[in-house]
Design an enzyme around this catalytic site. Structure first.
Site, PDB file in Angstrom:
ATOM      1  N   LEU A 307     -46.093  -3.513  39.342  1.00 40.15           N
ATOM      2  CA  LEU A 307     -47.510  -3.940  39.166  1.00 40.15           C
ATOM      3  C   LEU A 307     -47.712  -5.617  39.503  1.00 40.15           C
ATOM      4  O   LEU A 307     -47.065  -6.304  38.705  1.00 40.15           O
ATOM      5  CB  LEU A 307     -48.264  -3.678  37.996  1.00 40.15           C
ATOM      6  N   ASP A 308     -47.933  -5.989  40.578  1.00 38.42           N
ATOM      7  CA  ASP A 308     -48.138  -7.303  40.898  1.00 38.42           C
ATOM      8  C   ASP A 308     -48.826  -8.140  40.057  1.00 38.42           C
ATOM      9  O   ASP A 308     -50.013  -7.898  39.969  1.00 38.42           O
ATOM     10  CB  ASP A 308     -48.190  -7.419  42.440  1.00 38.42           C
ATOM     11  N   ALA A 309     -48.438  -9.431  39.675  1.00 37.97           N
ATOM     12  CA  ALA A 309     -49.440 -10.482  39.039  1.00 37.97           C
ATOM     13  C   ALA A 309     -50.427  -9.680  38.123  1.00 37.97           C
ATOM     14  O   ALA A 309     -51.492  -9.974  38.273  1.00 37.97           O
ATOM     15  CB  ALA A 309     -50.151 -11.204  40.104  1.00 37.97           C
ATOM     16  N   GLU A 347     -45.143  -7.314  36.885  1.00 31.79           N
ATOM     17  CA  GLU A 347     -44.672  -8.886  36.936  1.00 31.79           C
ATOM     18  C   GLU A 347     -45.878  -9.460  36.159  1.00 31.79           C
ATOM     19  O   GLU A 347     -47.099  -9.245  36.308  1.00 31.79           O
ATOM     20  CB  GLU A 347     -45.051  -9.197  38.651  1.00 31.79           C
ATOM     21  N   HIS A 375     -33.820 -16.987  35.595  1.00 32.49           N
ATOM     22  CA  HIS A 375     -33.815 -17.447  36.998  1.00 32.49           C
ATOM     23  C   HIS A 375     -33.922 -18.999  36.979  1.00 32.49           C
ATOM     24  O   HIS A 375     -33.402 -19.920  37.753  1.00 32.49           O
ATOM     25  CB  HIS A 375     -34.984 -16.851  37.994  1.00 32.49           C
TER      26      HIS A 375
END
Length: 745
Positions: A307-309, A347, A375
């Site tokens: 699931l984006d943003a 995300e 990261h």
């Protein structure tokens, strides 16, 4: 930090739609028949083929008085029913219109004509063969014959995720071409493919995050059944497939939802990509998106969603839309024989742990979330650059070991870059619930040239950090081409009409200007144009790209990634489950003997080691680490029995995985991972208790990043016979206990 910068815009004007009915034209007949008794729709809206013949249409258009199905002329010409349009009946007390076309069939092209005016694509179109501005096609999902009847789906633990973009994963950029590469990924040790968004979007190329037809796989990569074949082949090889979906906005070009109802979107919540979806208004809006989540699982047998943003998804309903999406996806999977499980990943830039907490604990019940902290810290450690959002990281050993132990670094502390607190407490989360990476589509592209990390870091440090990623307890994610140190960059690309393309180009430059080094006018002028086809072509992975990635001439073992020859592994007889490396039985440097590192350009006498090309070396590194993660009895538990760590020096750390208790006589014992990103480190004395071996044991090298097959220079065991420690610089070494001398108690 999302890299895409498509500015919000209104849908295309009505002139782009099918022209309105001419004045005085005869009205179309109303739907005259009904589907067979007992038949039920798969989706609440859209065109659905009915067994025995005919198609049932249903659409939500509460702001309209009349809705008609406008068939393409070519489809009507072959019918007995010569009527061009079919009027749908309004369902009493609702905004739905529906009807049955007995002569319609799979393959027919159609639009919905609204109030006798312009006609638009179906909001639930299953395919747009001419793109988002063209007609919708009737698709029969039942026509495909699946071969994955025994497949059980995906669970959270034990996954190794591989993110790919279907358009650039191969030179052809099709599902068929991508399917041909799947055996190599399965052999590498990947378990789960994460496919970037595929909902139809305009133009000839794009990342997919500006999709406008939620149910229609883009025409650019093939037909809907080609996507089904891709998933089927992945399942045959033991690979799961999850799809990246975008529910925080729709793209600016080709989004016709507001033609059917203005209730789909709201201006109450700022959104950098477009209007936010209004999930807490009309229940029919929620219904559409919940149906979409279940649709990908049901009709394409996907194993989950990314699931984006989600920080841009707003909902004040009693049940948050993200929790409802999770329920809908799991119900769809459970209904597939033999009853399947799905993996739901979010995300979330804010790193909100409630996303993965169970509903009874106030969470949304998802399985895992992307976390940027590892990261960002790794990038600072490997490159020394700490601009923009990297400025809140030092790349220190303490950060790296804390990320390994706790998943995220910011769990409520102040984040200077944003001027607010970031994250929520997550110390108790399962480690597999955190997805970490050294590369992903956003982070690679958030640079001037989209260069891969191996080009920005020293080879030794890059190998060491890769070991920390792939052996660490979190769920690791690789980005396409990472496993071979691909030469192909990955930058932002999107094909739009000229006016929008100029806005996208300007927005992209403004976004990258947050990095002071990229705000320089000379750098800004050299940034790739997102709308240039050459920019898109530059990002494609192919065999030529693998050859270009080789720093040194000579054959290399690329396995299924390309027939470039085979590595000179004479004498290496390690089998499955026996990671090869200095000190490992049968590996270079076994029994403490140094391995011949070789070197580029050196003449080679028979029997001397030859340095492999970069692609083959990287592939061997990733393959061996993933085998160790999968088959080692301690690493594969993802620190379920506990993990601890300590800083050993300015750039060095140790992590210790504890073996499960109680410890039987056959216990594999604990594991150590030494990571040193600096110069050689002498530890004499070594007053760190995590370095002490188990009683009656000594440490033995299990794996080393300095194996010459990875391009390393070889390294002796870090602990000498006298108990002194020397940790080689720019290297990582994994250790396991071996029988040793008894020590006085």
């Amino acid at each position: 930090m999302p890299a895409r910068m498509t500015p919000p815009a209104d849908a295309l004007p009505a002139a782009a739609a099918v022209p309105a009915r001419r004045a005085g034209a005869a009205q179309p007949p109303a739907a005259r028949a009904e589907p067979p008794a007992g038949w039920r729709r798969r989706l609440p809206v859209g065109a659905e083929v009915v067994p025995g013949g005919g198609v049932h249409f249903r659409v939500w258009a509460p702001a309209r008085q009349r809705v008609e199905v406008a068939f393409a002329d070519a489809d009507m010409a072959r019918r007995r029913d010569r009527d061009r349009d079919l009027a749908l009946a309004r369902e009493p007390g609702t905004g739905y219109f529906s009807g049955f076309a007995a002569a319609a069939a799979a393959g027919d092209l159609y639009r919905y004509r609204l109030d006798g005016g312009d006609a638009f694509p179906d909001p639930a179109s299953r395919f747009q063969p001419e793109g988002p501005h063209g007609p919708s096609r009737v698709v029969d999902p039942a026509a495909y014959r699946w071969r994955d009847a025994a497949w059980r789906g995906a669970v959270r633990e034990g996954q190794v995720i591989y993110e790919l973009h279907a358009g650039t994963f191969t030179a052809a950029g099709t599902w068929a071409a991508a399917a041909s590469r799947l055996p190599a990924l399965a052999e590498l040790g990947v378990t789960l493919l994460e496919v970037m968004p595929v909902a139809e979007f305009p133009g000839r190329f794009g990342w997919g995050y500006d999709g406008v037809d939620l149910f229609a796989p883009t025409r650019l990569y093939g037909e809907p059944d080609d996507l089904r074949r891709f998933v089927d082949e992945a399942h045959r090889l033991g690979l799961g497939v999850v799809l990246d979906v975008v529910y925080n906005h729709l793209g600016p070009d080709g989004n016709y939802l507001e033609q059917f109802s203005p209730a789909y979107f709201t201006d109450r919540h700022p959104n950098q990509w477009g209007k936010a979806v209004h999930f807490y208004g009309a229940p029919e809006v929620r219904e559409l998106f919940l149906a979409n989540a279940a649709y990908w699982i049901d009709e394409f047998h996907l194993d989950g969603l990314r699931l984006d943003a989600t920080q841009a998804i707003h909902d004040s309903s009693a049940e948050h839309i993200l929790a409802a999406i999770g329920r809908a996806a799991r119900a769809a999977a459970a209904a597939l024989p033999p009853g399947r499980s799905v993996l739901l990943v979010a995300e979330n830039e804010r790193q909100e742990s409630r996303l993965v907490r169970p509903p009874e604990a106030g969470g949304y019940g998802l399985d895992a979330m992307w976390a940027d902290d590892f990261h960002h810290s790794a990038m600072v450690a490997l490159t020394g650059r700490a601009e923009a959002y990297y400025g809140d990281y030092r790349g220190s050993p303490q950060e790296l070991l804390s990320a390994a132990k706790f998943g995220t670094l910011y769990q409520g502390q102040r984040y200077r870059w944003q001027g607010r607190r970031r994250g929520t407490p997550a110390l108790d989360l399962p480690r597999a619930a955190v997805v970490v990476y050294l590369q992903n589509h956003d982070q690679v592209a958030n640079s001037a040239r989209g260069e891969r990390l191996h080009r920005l870091a020293s080879p030794g440090c890059y190998r060491a950090m890769t070991a920390l990623l792939l052996l660490g307890p979190a769920t690791p994610l690789l980005f396409q081409g990472q496993e071979t140190c691909a030469a192909a960059p990955f930058v932002f690309f999107a094909d739009h009409h000229p006016e929008l393309a100029r806005a996208v180009r300007r927005g992209r430059r403004e976004f990258l200007a947050q990095f002071p080094s990229l705000a320089d006018p000379a750098v800004q002028a050299a940034l790739p144009d997102p709308g240039d086809p050459a920019t898109f072509a530059l990002c494609k992975l192919d065999l030529a790209g693998l050859r270009a990635s080789a720093d040194f001439a000579g054959p290399g073992d690329l396995g299924g990634f390309g027939d470039l020859g085979s590595a000179d592994d004479a004498g290496d007889s390690a089998g499955p489950g026996e990671p090869r490396g200095p000190g490992a039985p049968g590996g270079p440097g076994a029994h403490g003997g140094p391995a011949d590192p070789g070197g580029p350009g050196d003449p080679r006498a028979p029997g001397m080691a030859r340095r492999p090309d970069q692609a083959a070396a990287a592939l061997a590194l990733h393959r061996d680490l993933l085998r160790l993660r999968r088959e080692d009895p301690v690493f594969r538990l993802q620190a379920a029995a506990g993990i601890d760590g300590a800083v050993l020096g300015p750039a060095a750390l140790v992590l210790r995985w504890f073996a499960p208790a109680p410890l039987p006589a056959t216990s594999p014992g604990d594991r150590l991972l030494l990571v040193n990103l600096g110069q050689d480190l002498e530890l004499s004395p070594a007053p760190e208790p995590l370095l002490a071996p188990p009683p009656g044991a000594r440490w033995q090298v299990l794996w080393s990043s300095e194996d010459p097959r990875y391009g390393g220079a070889g390294a002796p065991p870090p602990e000498d016979a006298g108990g002194g420690w020397r940790v080689p610089g720019q290297a990582a070494i994994a250790l396991r206990p071996a029988p040793g001398e008894e020590r006085e108690g």
